[in-house]
Design a protein around this motif. Structure first.
Motif, PDB file in Angstrom:
ATOM      1  N   THR A 142       0.886  -1.370   0.025  1.00 30.95           N
ATOM      2  CA  THR A 142       0.022  -0.058  -0.015  1.00 30.95           C
ATOM      3  C   THR A 142       0.656   1.369   0.119  1.00 30.95           C
ATOM      4  O   THR A 142       0.436   2.228  -0.749  1.00 30.95           O
ATOM      5  N   VAL A 143       1.968   1.235   0.673  1.00 30.02           N
ATOM      6  CA  VAL A 143       2.926   2.370   0.728  1.00 30.02           C
ATOM      7  C   VAL A 143       3.539   2.516  -0.547  1.00 30.02           C
ATOM      8  O   VAL A 143       3.653   3.591  -1.052  1.00 30.02           O
ATOM      9  N   ALA A 144       4.103   1.473  -1.110  1.00 30.01           N
ATOM     10  CA  ALA A 144       4.685   1.362  -2.387  1.00 30.01           C
ATOM     11  C   ALA A 144       3.808   1.917  -3.564  1.00 30.01           C
ATOM     12  O   ALA A 144       4.363   2.963  -4.415  1.00 30.01           O
ATOM     13  N   VAL A 145       2.724   1.651  -3.798  1.00 35.99           N
ATOM     14  CA  VAL A 145       1.748   1.683  -4.817  1.00 35.99           C
ATOM     15  C   VAL A 145       0.925   3.091  -4.650  1.00 35.99           C
ATOM     16  O   VAL A 145       0.910   4.100  -5.304  1.00 35.99           O
ATOM     17  N   ASP A 146       0.367   3.303  -3.185  1.00 32.87           N
ATOM     18  CA  ASP A 146      -0.570   4.509  -3.065  1.00 32.87           C
ATOM     19  C   ASP A 146       0.193   5.716  -2.263  1.00 32.87           C
ATOM     20  O   ASP A 146      -0.509   6.656  -2.522  1.00 32.87           O
ATOM     21  N   ASN A 147       1.362   5.272  -1.633  1.00 36.68           N
ATOM     22  CA  ASN A 147       2.174   6.366  -1.125  1.00 36.68           C
ATOM     23  C   ASN A 147       1.128   7.288  -0.140  1.00 36.68           C
ATOM     24  O   ASN A 147       1.104   8.552  -0.071  1.00 36.68           O
ATOM     25  N   LEU A 205      -0.243   6.391  15.969  1.00 34.28           N
ATOM     26  CA  LEU A 205       0.889   5.934  15.419  1.00 34.28           C
ATOM     27  C   LEU A 205       0.641   5.237  14.160  1.00 34.28           C
ATOM     28  O   LEU A 205      -0.259   4.486  13.664  1.00 34.28           O
ATOM     29  N   ARG A 206       1.551   5.383  12.921  1.00 32.34           N
ATOM     30  CA  ARG A 206       1.297   4.912  11.687  1.00 32.34           C
ATOM     31  C   ARG A 206       2.307   3.707  11.507  1.00 32.34           C
ATOM     32  O   ARG A 206       3.505   3.775  11.903  1.00 32.34           O
ATOM     33  N   VAL A 207       1.796   2.576  11.157  1.00 26.39           N
ATOM     34  CA  VAL A 207       2.526   1.254  11.142  1.00 26.39           C
ATOM     35  C   VAL A 207       2.373   0.752   9.869  1.00 26.39           C
ATOM     36  O   VAL A 207       1.330   0.623   9.306  1.00 26.39           O
ATOM     37  N   VAL A 208       3.692   0.410   9.373  1.00 24.30           N
ATOM     38  CA  VAL A 208       3.649  -0.198   8.057  1.00 24.30           C
ATOM     39  C   VAL A 208       4.251  -1.742   8.414  1.00 24.30           C
ATOM     40  O   VAL A 208       5.246  -1.927   9.135  1.00 24.30           O
ATOM     41  N   MET A 209       3.478  -2.745   7.625  1.00 25.37           N
ATOM     42  CA  MET A 209       4.019  -3.909   7.952  1.00 25.37           C
ATOM     43  C   MET A 209       4.194  -4.629   6.765  1.00 25.37           C
ATOM     44  O   MET A 209       3.609  -4.779   5.992  1.00 25.37           O
ATOM     45  N   GLY A 210       5.521  -5.555   6.966  1.00 23.45           N
ATOM     46  CA  GLY A 210       5.936  -6.217   5.576  1.00 23.45           C
ATOM     47  C   GLY A 210       7.510  -6.308   5.649  1.00 23.45           C
ATOM     48  O   GLY A 210       8.238  -5.472   6.168  1.00 23.45           O
ATOM     49  N   GLU A 211       8.003  -7.181   5.007  1.00 21.57           N
ATOM     50  CA  GLU A 211       9.404  -7.396   5.078  1.00 21.57           C
ATOM     51  C   GLU A 211      10.246  -6.526   3.853  1.00 21.57           C
ATOM     52  O   GLU A 211      11.278  -6.457   3.862  1.00 21.57           O
ATOM     53  N   ARG A 212       9.308  -6.052   3.011  1.00 18.59           N
ATOM     54  CA  ARG A 212      10.102  -5.183   1.994  1.00 18.59           C
ATOM     55  C   ARG A 212      10.699  -4.161   2.421  1.00 18.59           C
ATOM     56  O   ARG A 212      10.030  -3.406   3.257  1.00 18.59           O
ATOM     57  N   SER A 213      11.769  -3.543   1.727  1.00 21.44           N
ATOM     58  CA  SER A 213      12.340  -2.292   2.273  1.00 21.44           C
ATOM     59  C   SER A 213      11.586  -1.334   1.596  1.00 21.44           C
ATOM     60  O   SER A 213      11.221  -1.331   0.440  1.00 21.44           O
ATOM     61  N   LEU A 214      11.377   0.068   2.129  1.00 19.54           N
ATOM     62  CA  LEU A 214      10.910   0.999   1.506  1.00 19.54           C
ATOM     63  C   LEU A 214      11.663   2.298   1.351  1.00 19.54           C
ATOM     64  O   LEU A 214      12.568   2.489   2.485  1.00 19.54           O
ATOM     65  N   ASP A 215      11.474   3.149   0.669  1.00 17.68           N
ATOM     66  CA  ASP A 215      12.017   4.399   0.402  1.00 17.68           C
ATOM     67  C   ASP A 215      11.701   5.254   1.478  1.00 17.68           C
ATOM     68  O   ASP A 215      10.569   5.639   1.544  1.00 17.68           O
ATOM     69  N   GLY A 226      -4.984  -1.832   5.260  1.00 13.30           N
ATOM     70  CA  GLY A 226      -4.094  -2.220   4.220  1.00 13.30           C
ATOM     71  C   GLY A 226      -5.118  -2.855   3.077  1.00 13.30           C
ATOM     72  O   GLY A 226      -6.374  -2.823   3.000  1.00 13.30           O
ATOM     73  N   GLY A 227      -4.167  -3.245   1.990  1.00 17.60           N
ATOM     74  CA  GLY A 227      -4.787  -3.778   0.925  1.00 17.60           C
ATOM     75  C   GLY A 227      -5.482  -5.201   1.081  1.00 17.60           C
ATOM     76  O   GLY A 227      -5.498  -5.653   2.259  1.00 17.60           O
ATOM     77  N   PRO A 228      -6.057  -5.902  -0.134  1.00 24.21           N
ATOM     78  CA  PRO A 228      -6.670  -7.242   0.182  1.00 24.21           C
ATOM     79  C   PRO A 228      -5.750  -8.178   0.720  1.00 24.21           C
ATOM     80  O   PRO A 228      -6.363  -9.107   1.300  1.00 24.21           O
ATOM     81  N   THR A 229      -4.674  -8.286   0.257  1.00 21.79           N
ATOM     82  CA  THR A 229      -3.655  -9.435   0.798  1.00 21.79           C
ATOM     83  C   THR A 229      -3.598  -9.212   2.405  1.00 21.79           C
ATOM     84  O   THR A 229      -3.631 -10.152   3.031  1.00 21.79           O
ATOM     85  N   LEU A 230      -3.245  -7.980   2.935  1.00 22.64           N
ATOM     86  CA  LEU A 230      -3.106  -7.791   4.256  1.00 22.64           C
ATOM     87  C   LEU A 230      -4.247  -8.140   5.010  1.00 22.64           C
ATOM     88  O   LEU A 230      -4.498  -8.744   6.141  1.00 22.64           O
ATOM     89  N   ALA A 231      -5.317  -7.564   4.458  1.00 26.14           N
ATOM     90  CA  ALA A 231      -6.592  -7.786   5.121  1.00 26.14           C
ATOM     91  C   ALA A 231      -6.979  -9.386   5.296  1.00 26.14           C
ATOM     92  O   ALA A 231      -7.343  -9.974   6.257  1.00 26.14           O
TER      93      ALA A 231
END
Length: 349
Positions: A204-209, A227-237, A276-281
């Motif tokens: 969601t962060v990578a696509v929708d920013n 608190l804003r929480v981003v969940m996932g193993e991908r590294s983000l800019d 989050g998107g459909p996968t996280l949900a």
């Protein structure tokens, strides 16, 4: 007097007043519960009242006792939650009531928090008369999320999503702005403001920013931000907007919903707003970790596109996940010509 004869009319009236005090507007959400206290004299007359105004401030009992200089000999303390028995930022309320000379304590809800529990035992050991259970359902409803978090050892999770009538969260070309109406988006901000955590996935962060802040009807940020929480193993800019200075952000490098909630609970987080998107949900639903669902349904059809939720592993209609509808609200359009969305709130059956 109640059916068991344990509570007088003055005590019930005092408890209703204590609940109203606890619900005073402006009290910050979490990590502490909302608590109110009313002190009654021997004749049932009002001596003092108080409520807790947030972490680090005097507890409700201390707030009420301060109005009588810490002395209330022979009084009855009517409290919405069991007086605490530990020393944190403030002293133990059970001890404060004993020192004040209170002879009777009437409690709505017992405290199951292992850190704070034990107040009733301390009071009884000192010879104070204690009764609990007065308007307990109302007290639990007042602190519904806090009670859930304490009893389950994890935050309460509200999953919010926007969808078309045919269950699409985005068109076939990937466009999703805006599936929901302006009224729905404003309503979402009101719901966000009631939570202490907003959670999305790295995709969601990578696509929708997203900025992922809480804003008012004029799109101005509110003083208090979850608190804003981003969940996932991908590294983000780090240049993504969610990492900006508008609010605190935490990146949880895990795909495991249970592990994420364990970490958030350890950080005193009690209410997660899952956006989050459909996968996280789908991951949270499959794990049985969605407690409330808020769906904004737009009166439009796409016929194709991204579904609102991913694969839940449900092979047949008999295995469908059923939800109890707790509220249906038709949102008034925020501007002429805007869609009339419907907000449906549901709980796990």
């Amino acid at each position: 007097m109640d059916t068991n004869g344990r509570f007088g009319e003055a005590e019930e009236a005092a408890m209703r007043r204590a609940l109203a005090l606890a619900a005073t507007d402006g009290v910050p959400l979490g990590p502490n519960p909302r608590v109110g206290c009313v002190l009654l004299g021997a004749a049932g007359d009002l001596l003092a009242e108080g409520y807790h105004r947030g972490a680090g401030t005097p507890h409700a009992e201390a707030d009420a006792l301060a109005q009588v200089d810490g002395r209330a000999p022979g009084a009855t303390a009517v409290v919405t939650l069991e007086p605490c028995n530990h020393t944190g930022r403030t002293g133990p309320c059970a001890r404060a009531l004993l020192d004040a000379g209170v002879r009777r304590v009437v409690i709505a809800q017992r405290d199951t928090n292992p850190v704070a529990t034990g107040g009733v035992d301390t009071l009884l050991a000192a010879g104070v008369e204690v009764e609990s259970g007065l308007l307990v359902d109302e007290a639990r409803a007042l602190n519904q999320v806090w009670t859930f978090a304490v009893e389950h050892g994890r935050p309460f999770v509200t999953w919010k999503f926007a969808t078309t009538l045919d269950g699409r969260s985005a068109a076939a070309d990937g466009t999703s702005r805006w599936v929901s109406s302006l009224a729905a988006r404003r309503d979402t901000h009101e719901l966000r403001a009631r939570c202490d955590t907003m959670l999305v996935g790295t995709n969601t962060v990578a696509v929708d920013n997203p900025l992922l802040t809480v804003r008012d009807a004029e799109d101005r940020p509110l003083p208090r931000q979850p608190l804003r929480v981003v969940m996932g193993e991908r590294s983000l800019d780090p240049a993504h907007r969610v990492f900006g200075p508008e609010a605190e952000t935490l990146h949880l490098h895990t795909r495991d919903p249970g592990a994420a909630l364990t970490e958030l609970f350890a950080r005193d987080r009690q209410h997660v707003f899952l956006e989050g998107g459909p996968t996280l949900a789908a991951a949270f639903v499959r794990a049985g970790l969605v407690d409330e669902v808020v769906a904004y349904v737009a009166p439009m059809l796409l016929g194709a596109g991204r579904p609102a939720v991913g694969d839940l592993g449900i092979p047949t209609i008999s295995k469908a996940l059923h939800l109890d509808v707790t509220d249906v609200t038709v949102l008034e359009p925020a501007k002429p010509g805007d869609d009339t969305d419907v907000r449906i709130t549901m709980r796990r059956a």
